[in-house]
Motif scaffolding. Sequence first.
Motif, PDB file in Angstrom:
ATOM      1  N   THR A 166      37.196   5.625 -44.706  1.00  0.00           N
ATOM      2  CA  THR A 166      35.827   5.364 -44.285  1.00  0.00           C
ATOM      3  C   THR A 166      34.943   6.524 -44.712  1.00  0.00           C
ATOM      4  O   THR A 166      35.437   7.648 -44.906  1.00  0.00           O
ATOM      5  CB  THR A 166      35.739   5.182 -42.760  1.00  0.00           C
ATOM      6  OG1 THR A 166      34.386   4.948 -42.379  1.00  0.00           O
ATOM      7  CG2 THR A 166      36.240   6.410 -42.021  1.00  0.00           C
ATOM      8  N   ASN A 168      32.500   7.349 -42.745  1.00  0.00           N
ATOM      9  CA  ASN A 168      31.972   7.794 -41.462  1.00  0.00           C
ATOM     10  C   ASN A 168      32.943   8.797 -40.834  1.00  0.00           C
ATOM     11  O   ASN A 168      34.026   8.431 -40.385  1.00  0.00           O
ATOM     12  CB  ASN A 168      31.779   6.575 -40.542  1.00  0.00           C
ATOM     13  CG  ASN A 168      31.057   6.932 -39.256  1.00  0.00           C
ATOM     14  OD1 ASN A 168      31.300   7.972 -38.659  1.00  0.00           O
ATOM     15  ND2 ASN A 168      30.171   6.062 -38.819  1.00  0.00           N
ATOM     16  N   ASP A 170      32.748  10.484 -38.029  1.00  0.00           N
ATOM     17  CA  ASP A 170      32.967  10.264 -36.593  1.00  0.00           C
ATOM     18  C   ASP A 170      33.967   9.130 -36.365  1.00  0.00           C
ATOM     19  O   ASP A 170      34.803   9.198 -35.456  1.00  0.00           O
ATOM     20  CB  ASP A 170      31.639   9.938 -35.905  1.00  0.00           C
ATOM     21  CG  ASP A 170      30.708  11.131 -35.846  1.00  0.00           C
ATOM     22  OD1 ASP A 170      31.214  12.271 -35.891  1.00  0.00           O
ATOM     23  OD2 ASP A 170      29.475  10.934 -35.768  1.00  0.00           O
ATOM     24  N   GLN A 171      33.877   8.077 -37.180  1.00  0.00           N
ATOM     25  CA  GLN A 171      34.828   6.971 -37.071  1.00  0.00           C
ATOM     26  C   GLN A 171      36.247   7.447 -37.371  1.00  0.00           C
ATOM     27  O   GLN A 171      37.204   7.038 -36.710  1.00  0.00           O
ATOM     28  CB  GLN A 171      34.450   5.852 -38.029  1.00  0.00           C
ATOM     29  CG  GLN A 171      35.391   4.643 -37.956  1.00  0.00           C
ATOM     30  CD  GLN A 171      35.080   3.591 -39.015  1.00  0.00           C
ATOM     31  OE1 GLN A 171      34.195   3.777 -39.851  1.00  0.00           O
ATOM     32  NE2 GLN A 171      35.804   2.503 -38.978  1.00  0.00           N
ATOM     33  N   GLU A 174      37.543   9.403 -34.350  1.00  0.00           N
ATOM     34  CA  GLU A 174      37.874   8.480 -33.261  1.00  0.00           C
ATOM     35  C   GLU A 174      39.167   7.736 -33.564  1.00  0.00           C
ATOM     36  O   GLU A 174      40.006   7.527 -32.672  1.00  0.00           O
ATOM     37  CB  GLU A 174      36.737   7.485 -33.056  1.00  0.00           C
ATOM     38  CG  GLU A 174      36.972   6.524 -31.899  1.00  0.00           C
ATOM     39  CD  GLU A 174      35.833   5.548 -31.708  1.00  0.00           C
ATOM     40  OE1 GLU A 174      35.930   4.668 -30.818  1.00  0.00           O
ATOM     41  OE2 GLU A 174      34.830   5.653 -32.443  1.00  0.00           O
ATOM     42  N   ASN A 175      39.341   7.338 -34.816  1.00  0.00           N
ATOM     43  CA  ASN A 175      40.563   6.634 -35.222  1.00  0.00           C
ATOM     44  C   ASN A 175      41.790   7.524 -35.034  1.00  0.00           C
ATOM     45  O   ASN A 175      42.849   7.054 -34.577  1.00  0.00           O
ATOM     46  CB  ASN A 175      40.434   6.210 -36.684  1.00  0.00           C
ATOM     47  CG  ASN A 175      41.673   5.522 -37.205  1.00  0.00           C
ATOM     48  OD1 ASN A 175      42.521   6.149 -37.840  1.00  0.00           O
ATOM     49  ND2 ASN A 175      41.795   4.227 -36.948  1.00  0.00           N
TER      50      ASN A 175
END
Length: 222
Positions: A166, A168, A170-171, A174-175
């Motif tokens: 990704t 992103n 932040d994504q 979080e993942n």
Amino acid sequence: MNTGVVVSFSSEKGYGFVRDNEGVSHFFHIKNVARDSVDHIKVNSHLRFESVPGPKGMVAKSIVVAASYPIYVEPEFEDGVLVSKSDSCGKGNEKVLVLTNITVENSDPNAAIEELKTKAKNAGCNAVLNLARSRRTGTSWVNLNHNYTIHRIAADIALVKRLSSTTNEDQAKENAQQLEQQKNSILGKGKPEGSRVVEPWVWYIIQFALFIGVASIIWANM
């Protein structure tokens, strides 16, 4: 600018296709890629680009390679569990946790594999890897003079994810946290145990031991 992922690219021909976040395919040519990004163009690369109409569809222009971060997503396996004779877990997939190695026994080898799959699911895993088969001889309960084959199948119970990416950050963070939580949850459940076909003589010994124990208690109280 649009963002998307390269789905095909020929370095020899100098062109390929990028699919944007809406699923629209765009043709692109290497001449429209920024100079410092040319060497980084490959399948699964994340790109930023301008989307313009072309004679045969959408075309990507002013292309730069975007920074990307790895993430793990759920793979799709038949019956929800991957079964493999080796450590391989499929193209694009990655083993992220090996919980344990267990052995199950059954007169039916297919039933033994199904038992391994069930144990994997109950443990929160989705893969049965390094399948190893062996056999031993068992004795029938009905006729002690009759022997039959018991199939022993050992395997690693594991968690497998499909590696993706990704743009992103932040994504991605979080993942990574979600993956660690999932692994900790699996480890917290404890390791599944194998199974073994009980031989008649084992049951007879248990019964005899119970009889001796009960008889001793009765004799002690007389």
